[in-house]
Scaffold this active site. Structure first.
Site, PDB file in Angstrom:
ATOM      1  N   ALA A  73       0.804  -1.223   0.000  1.00  0.00           N
ATOM      2  CA  ALA A  73       0.000   0.000   0.000  1.00  0.00           C
ATOM      3  C   ALA A  73       0.838   1.275   0.000  1.00  0.00           C
ATOM      4  O   ALA A  73       0.322   2.351   0.319  1.00  0.00           O
ATOM      5  CB  ALA A  73      -0.928  -0.031   1.218  1.00  0.00           C
TER       6      ALA A  73
ATOM      7  N   ASN B  28       2.735  -3.888   7.511  1.00  0.00           N
ATOM      8  CA  ASN B  28       3.627  -4.580   6.583  1.00  0.00           C
ATOM      9  C   ASN B  28       4.415  -3.590   5.737  1.00  0.00           C
ATOM     10  O   ASN B  28       5.526  -3.871   5.306  1.00  0.00           O
ATOM     11  CB  ASN B  28       2.808  -5.485   5.662  1.00  0.00           C
TER      12      ASN B  28
ATOM     13  N   HIS C  72      -0.144   6.644   3.947  1.00  0.00           N
ATOM     14  CA  HIS C  72       1.262   6.368   4.273  1.00  0.00           C
ATOM     15  C   HIS C  72       2.131   7.456   3.645  1.00  0.00           C
ATOM     16  O   HIS C  72       2.080   7.667   2.433  1.00  0.00           O
ATOM     17  CB  HIS C  72       1.699   5.015   3.699  1.00  0.00           C
TER      18      HIS C  72
HETATM   19  N1  LIG Z   1       2.248  -5.841   2.147  1.00  0.00           N
HETATM   20  C1  LIG Z   1       1.228  -5.021   2.345  1.00  0.00           C
HETATM   21  O1  LIG Z   1       1.269  -3.822   2.052  1.00  0.00           O
HETATM   22  C2  LIG Z   1      -0.033  -5.575   2.932  1.00  0.00           C
HETATM   23  C3  LIG Z   1      -1.207  -4.811   2.863  1.00  0.00           C
HETATM   24  C4  LIG Z   1      -2.359  -5.360   3.385  1.00  0.00           C
HETATM   25  C5  LIG Z   1      -2.340  -6.601   4.003  1.00  0.00           C
HETATM   26  N2  LIG Z   1      -1.183  -7.284   4.089  1.00  0.00           N
HETATM   27  C6  LIG Z   1      -1.124  -8.592   4.764  1.00  0.00           C
HETATM   28  O2  LIG Z   1      -1.569  -9.588   3.858  1.00  0.00           O
HETATM   29  C7  LIG Z   1      -2.207 -10.641   4.589  1.00  0.00           C
HETATM   30  C8  LIG Z   1      -3.592 -10.906   3.976  1.00  0.00           C
HETATM   31  O3  LIG Z   1      -4.393  -9.737   4.112  1.00  0.00           O
HETATM   32  P1  LIG Z   1      -5.963  -9.823   3.881  1.00  0.00           P
HETATM   33  O4  LIG Z   1      -6.491  -8.429   3.940  1.00  0.00           O
HETATM   34  O5  LIG Z   1      -6.248 -10.658   2.698  1.00  0.00           O
HETATM   35  O6  LIG Z   1      -6.418 -10.588   5.214  1.00  0.00           O
HETATM   36  P2  LIG Z   1      -7.776 -11.397   5.444  1.00  0.00           P
HETATM   37  O7  LIG Z   1      -7.931 -11.488   6.927  1.00  0.00           O
HETATM   38  O8  LIG Z   1      -8.886 -10.839   4.650  1.00  0.00           O
HETATM   39  O9  LIG Z   1      -7.440 -12.858   4.866  1.00  0.00           O
HETATM   40  C9  LIG Z   1      -6.442 -13.675   5.422  1.00  0.00           C
HETATM   41  C10 LIG Z   1      -6.811 -15.127   5.136  1.00  0.00           C
HETATM   42  O10 LIG Z   1      -5.729 -15.954   5.562  1.00  0.00           O
HETATM   43  C11 LIG Z   1      -6.238 -17.024   6.344  1.00  0.00           C
HETATM   44  N3  LIG Z   1      -5.221 -17.435   7.310  1.00  0.00           N
HETATM   45  C12 LIG Z   1      -4.879 -16.839   8.478  1.00  0.00           C
HETATM   46  N4  LIG Z   1      -3.898 -17.531   9.080  1.00  0.00           N
HETATM   47  C13 LIG Z   1      -3.607 -18.570   8.268  1.00  0.00           C
HETATM   48  C14 LIG Z   1      -2.677 -19.642   8.345  1.00  0.00           C
HETATM   49  N5  LIG Z   1      -1.872 -19.793   9.401  1.00  0.00           N
HETATM   50  N6  LIG Z   1      -2.638 -20.550   7.335  1.00  0.00           N
HETATM   51  C15 LIG Z   1      -3.480 -20.435   6.263  1.00  0.00           C
HETATM   52  N7  LIG Z   1      -4.393 -19.445   6.149  1.00  0.00           N
HETATM   53  C16 LIG Z   1      -4.450 -18.521   7.137  1.00  0.00           C
HETATM   54  C17 LIG Z   1      -7.506 -16.489   7.002  1.00  0.00           C
HETATM   55  O11 LIG Z   1      -8.397 -17.545   7.380  1.00  0.00           O
HETATM   56  C18 LIG Z   1      -8.063 -15.597   5.907  1.00  0.00           C
HETATM   57  O12 LIG Z   1      -8.918 -16.295   5.031  1.00  0.00           O
HETATM   58  C19 LIG Z   1      -2.273 -10.189   6.054  1.00  0.00           C
HETATM   59  O13 LIG Z   1      -1.225 -10.779   6.794  1.00  0.00           O
HETATM   60  C20 LIG Z   1      -2.064  -8.702   5.965  1.00  0.00           C
HETATM   61  O14 LIG Z   1      -1.465  -8.161   7.128  1.00  0.00           O
HETATM   62  C21 LIG Z   1      -0.043  -6.814   3.552  1.00  0.00           C
END
Ligand SMILES: NC(=O)c1ccc[n+]([C@@H]2O[C@H](COP(=O)([O-])OP(=O)(O)OC[C@H]3O[C@@H](n4cnc5c(N)ncnc54)[C@H](O)[C@@H]3O)[C@@H](O)[C@H]2O)c1
Length: 277
Positions: free
Chosen positions: A130, A198, A228
């Site tokens: 993001a 992140n 950000h």
């Molecule tokens: N890099 C970035 O800029 C950025 C931005 C936003 C989100 N993220 C990260 O990306 C990830 C996904 O975000 P999202 O918005 O899709 O989240 P979300 O909560 O909508 O989806 C996450 C999914 O992963 C599953 N999950 C959780 N723990 C798990 C495990 N141990 N094994 C398998 N599946 C598992 C959950 O059941 C859920 O379906 C998060 O960790 C979030 O912090 C990163």
């Protein structure tokens, strides 16, 4: 399989995490990216989510375990949680696979994973998520960087359930004006807000590392966007970027641009013309 624009074979993608980002990525694999990739496996700790996504895509690809998913994939895409991202990387690399990570915070303080990828010839892709400006940060790093600061502004809901908020007993509902919630290094920020910050992790990998990258987290009930701002000062001059993100409806902690950046990173693997740094 070495991923490259020249490869005639479709890259087999296994997706770990079928939530907000995972679902958008999966749809993109089936549509925009389908000439280069084939989504072959889905895994989620909540099996119902993997089944629901597979049904929506009309694909029978739910994997029964992470190991099975990795076995079938050329590129493993993690979009699940910082609790599991380092394990996904470790296992993918050990099997000689490439891996793309969204929960970048989970890799902070684990440089051995990058060393291992180097030895094994696996690639680790970390989308910019993001934020914008990593192109300039990487270029600046070729010279000398004096300081990097990221200031993240999120509505109170976007910080809900963070360990830091619980530990400090912060009542987010009681906040009625712009408030600096956290100030520290990126290493401290990812521990305090593993699901929310992140961007500070990926910024630290691109620039001066997690101990030198400084993070401010600010909240206000007035905020409607996840904003950000990055300020970097170096020998070359100064970079200032500001990204005003619409939070996604499904998960207000996640900005809409994060999923788009993941799709762009996947697309970039197969492009012959590479634009930017
Ligand atoms: N890099 C970035 O800029 C950025 C931005 C936003 C989100 N993220 C990260 O990306 C990830 C996904 O975000 P999202 O918005 O899709 O989240 P979300 O909560 O909508 O989806 C996450 C999914 O992963 C599953 N999950 C959780 N723990 C798990 C495990 N141990 N094994 C398998 N599946 C598992 C959950 O059941 C859920 O379906 C998060 O960790 C979030 O912090 C990163």
């Amino acid at each position: 399989m070495r991923l490259s624009p020249e490869s005639k074979k479709k890259c087999k993608i296994g997706l770990v995490g079928c939530g907000t980002i995972g679902s958008i990525l999966a749809e993109a694999c089936k549509k925009d990216l389908q000439s280069n990739v084939e989504l072959i496996a889905l895994y989620d700790i909540d099996k119902n989510k993997a089944v629901a996504l597979a049904d929506r895509l009309e694909l029978d690809i739910v994997a029964t375990s992470l190991d099975k998913l990795i076995e079938r994939s050329d590129l493993v895409v993690e979009a699940a949680s910082a609790k599991i991202s380092s394990e996904v990387v470790e296992k993918a690399i050990s099997s000689g696979k490439d891996v793309m990570v969204m929960s970048v915070g989970g890799l902070v303080g684990k440089p051995h994973l990058f060393d291992k990828a180097n030895k094994k010839g696996s690639r680790i892709y970390l989308p910019s998520g993001a934020i914008c400006g990593l192109d300039g940060v990487k270029a600046a790093k070729i010279g000398h960087i004096d300081s990097v600061v990221i200031t993240t502004r999120k509505p109170p809901l976007g910080l809900k359930d963070a360990p830091y908020i619980k530990e400090k007993g912060i009542d987010l509902k009681a906040i009625n004006k712009e408030t600096l919630i956290f100030k520290g290094t990126a290493a401290e920020a990812v521990r305090a807000f593993p699901q929310n910050i992140n961007v500070s992790a990926v910024l630290s990998f691109a620039g001066v590392g997690e101990k030198e990258t400084m993070v401010n987290i600010v909240t206000s009930p007035e905020y409607k966007r996840n904003t950000h701002e990055i300020e970097l000062v170096g020998d070359f001059g100064r970079i200032y970027t500001k990204c005003e993100n619409v939070p996604s409806k499904e998960n207000p902690k996640t900005s809409a641009l994060a999923a788009l950046s993941a799709i762009a990173t996947l697309k970039g693997i197969f492009e012959t013309v590479r634009i930017g740094t």
